[in-house]
Motif scaffolding. Sequence first.
Motif: not given
Lengths: 309, 342, 415
Positions: A134-138, A230-231, A233
């Motif tokens: 679930p973590a934010e990735q880049s 926009w990120g 996730r």
Amino acid sequence: MELLHGLLPHIVNGFALGVLFALIALGFTLIVGVMEVINLAHGSLFALGAYIALVVISPDPDILGAFADSYFSLPLVVRYALALLVAPLLVAAVGFGLEICLRRTYGKKKEYGLLLTFGAALVIEETIRLFWGPAEQSLQIPAQISGAFIAGDMIYSNYRVFAALFGICAIAVVWLFLDRTPYGSIIKAGAHDSEMVQALGINLPRLRLLVFGFGAGLAALAGIILTPIWGLRPHVGVDAVIPAFLIIVLGGIGSFWGAVAGGILVGLAVGITGAYATDWSILSMYLLLILVLTFRARGLFGKKTVLEQ
Amino acid sequence: MLTAKGKASLVPRQMLVFFVILFSFPFWSQSVGLYDYIGIEIAIWIIYGLGYNLLLGYTGLPSFGHGAFLGIGAYGYGLAHLNLGSGVWTGLIIAIAAASAAAALAACLLSHRRGIYFALLTIAIGQIFWFVSIKWHSLTGGEDGLLNILRPELNLGVTSISLKSNVALYYLVAILLAVVVLLLWRFLHSPFGSVIQTIRMNETRARFLGYRVWLIKWTVFTLSGAFAGLAGGLFCMTQESAYPDIMSLHASGLIVMMVLVGGGFVSFWGPVIGVVVFFMARDLLGSITETWLLWYGLLFMAVMVFEPEGVAGMWDRLTRRFFGQFPPAPDTKRSTQEELST
Amino acid sequence: MLKNLTRLLLAASTAAGLASTAVSQDKPIVIGITSDASGQYANSGASDRRGMLMEIEEFNAKGGVLGRKIETIHIDTETTPATGSRVAERLVSRDKVGFLVGAVSSGVANAISQVAQKHGVIYLNTNSSSPTESGKNCHRVKFVWDGNGTNFSQAAVKSSVDSFGKEWLLLTNDYVWGHNTSAATRKLAEANGAKIVDEILVPQGTRDFSAILLKAQQIDPNVIAAAIGGDDQKAMRTQVADLGLGEKYAWLNNQQDWPDIYGLPKENLFGVFGTTWYYNLDLPGVSDFVKRYQAMYPDTSMKVPGNVFYNGYWATRSLLEAIEKAGTTNNHAVIKELEQLKIPADVRMQHHDAYMNAKTHQMQQTIYLAKANLKGEEDDMFTIVTNTSPEDAVDAGAEQTCKLESFEETPVYEP
């Protein structure tokens, strides 16, 4: 004059944003326009494309094994371009699978297709969460298209310019496919009278499969382009599919340029309210939809389609 | 295939079985590893689902924003409790009234439409209501929620029962659910019930037959909003608070899935089965795996592809195969495979 | 005969006493873990849970609490308040837990708190940073372990006016937490001579910040104080970094949870932000703590723990220590013990002593301000700029708005 000077950057920004919205809606409108299926899984395919691009650009070194060093020594631009190629193809394959599931619903009421793709959206999003967490990735973008430039006294993003240009090219390519190749009209005809089309000797099921894959690939492409802004996730798909659905209805179901116009209108609405009435910027697209549909029941350029039954 | 009016009995077999299970639940819930609170939630969601199926299964209008009315019912009850000191009945009536008013307003925009346009507009309306509930936090409490809605006393004239215990509240909800079931059953077997199904099958034809389609759709939407309001008010009473989450797109989508998996398209009992299946899947699967929603989504997809009639449809076919060719009871089966195609 | 009778009674009561202690020694203490495993806060919820579990394992290794083994049950609260209520009800009525621990979202925390207060079950709000948790929505059974938006504003604002300038722009996420945080910032900034030039309300769910960032440039302030949370913060971060705006203005962000930023490019961490703890603090006990984390969780993607893990760990530890100190699991006794909690700085691994505010049930602790560490190794993402003592970072308004239920109103519960 002062007002215009203040307003101008927002109009330009809104227009660029609109092109991005139109890019998101592109795959969606292709599938609706020629297959007349509302693909609510569009957003999840959008997200999936970005996640696969993440794997292509920075894969887990253990998987590559011996190749890891040589792969990572490739410049980012090359890996990014590779991602732009590979991810849409893989997502198109997923699109094939989804189209096969949809086949049973073709003869039936349109709601079934809508509901099935709604379920698919959930399944794809949960699968993404399962594999990538679930973590934010880049998502890294090459230095050539990142950074900023100054115009007037304001800083603008290089990447947005790239993204808008990319969007314009993608729109042009899809329009050419629909308007200048025989495939578009064949499949449109197939939506209305599949028996006749097949009687003419055309392998309609295969063509439908390919078009759906194409639409899914476009969704993936939009995902790769938009998620650096926009990120990234698992839930980001919903941020894409709702505007896409809204835009094609706003522009008129069945109209390609309606979708483009709809995208630009939504971009301008969000961009300008974002500057002057920011707390309403998200809602502005919904209010715009209700306004347009009240006065033009089929959207801006809508035509009567099979979807109205 | 329309239901024959007047031929359905007041309380058919299935309803009796349902009532027996419903009213005996607190006695056997512990032995199957359940608890009273989940019984209350399931009963409330069944009210919501039955009202929702009026719209989806019977009239054929897919609403993806119905959580808004559940939420308005919840806030209605909560605000009545906090600001007016309302008791059970006043609070619930306010909840129903608020949700119906909102549904009536929305229906003015929606009743012209059907199918895809209808679906999208309900999404937009749902989002607008959700957004307002977050922004207007001075009224609703925002994401913190509207809190301290204490469980009321049920005033029955001669005596007063506290609803603090989950068992007491369960029976109140169960009684209300039974009333809803009886009411809806009569309603759907009345001439009006037949008319809304005509609209589902072919709206144009219904119009040509002289029915005032716009008005009928408006009425059904408002009614389903009223039931959602009742469910919402009860939910606020149970949870002792109200939050914007139930108005979100995700939550609105869940009721759609629940009703369809249960067989809302073909059976009055579809929503009942669907809600129970969903809650059981969540409670039981959820304690084993964190990806239970993935499995439920796959189940939903499988139902849509292979068995759009849902669990109720499957059950009906199975019982007919094993127990011989009973004619389908006019009450349970509404549409056939042929009808499911346009 | 009386002597025999007395002896018999004595023997009987001793036997009964032994039997009851034998029974209570066998009966474990069950802790219900109410953390999110799905939804927006899934990542933080997992970190929170790891903190709790590490502490529980350490306690069990010492023989449990009051000689009783500690067991846990975890149910996903799905970042959804309705689920929070159901999970709490299930854990209390069906699984008969003794204590409830865990929260990131304030809505979920409130839902659980109400159920907990109704039954008298002590509930630890480990990681929700909404000021209302220890203000309007405080409860006798609930204890808050995180710093809230007001604490961070207190720590950040005063020095920022002096350092960076007097023209301030507020970016406020348009929901309760955003408004409360910005209100605190506004009050402080104006008290210190700053002027709030404008406040932009950013609706929840904003993904595209281009218009807002252009507007900010048109306003051209000295300081931008951003009370933006959740997924909106993640989107904003990427876009601000992309434009290089992090360099152009002095940005004051609020608390950054470690799970939200771990692994992201350091260039995305612009401005100044807050935290309650950092793994690389040069304090006694920190490196040992980090090593214990790494030994217990070798496979997680987060190679070093952060504030969310730390809060989960300390909340659980303080609870268990309070039970030991009270000598009983009787909730009133444990609550009284927790209300007087004081932990010296070196034990707590922070710069200042930490203590519980008995009137608001919020743990008062050191507040750190940090900025991105562009030079260090991969995990070393922060450079700590200042640390503020709990007295200087106190949320002054909380005591007025918090009305704890009395002990008489709180049911007795002894698991």
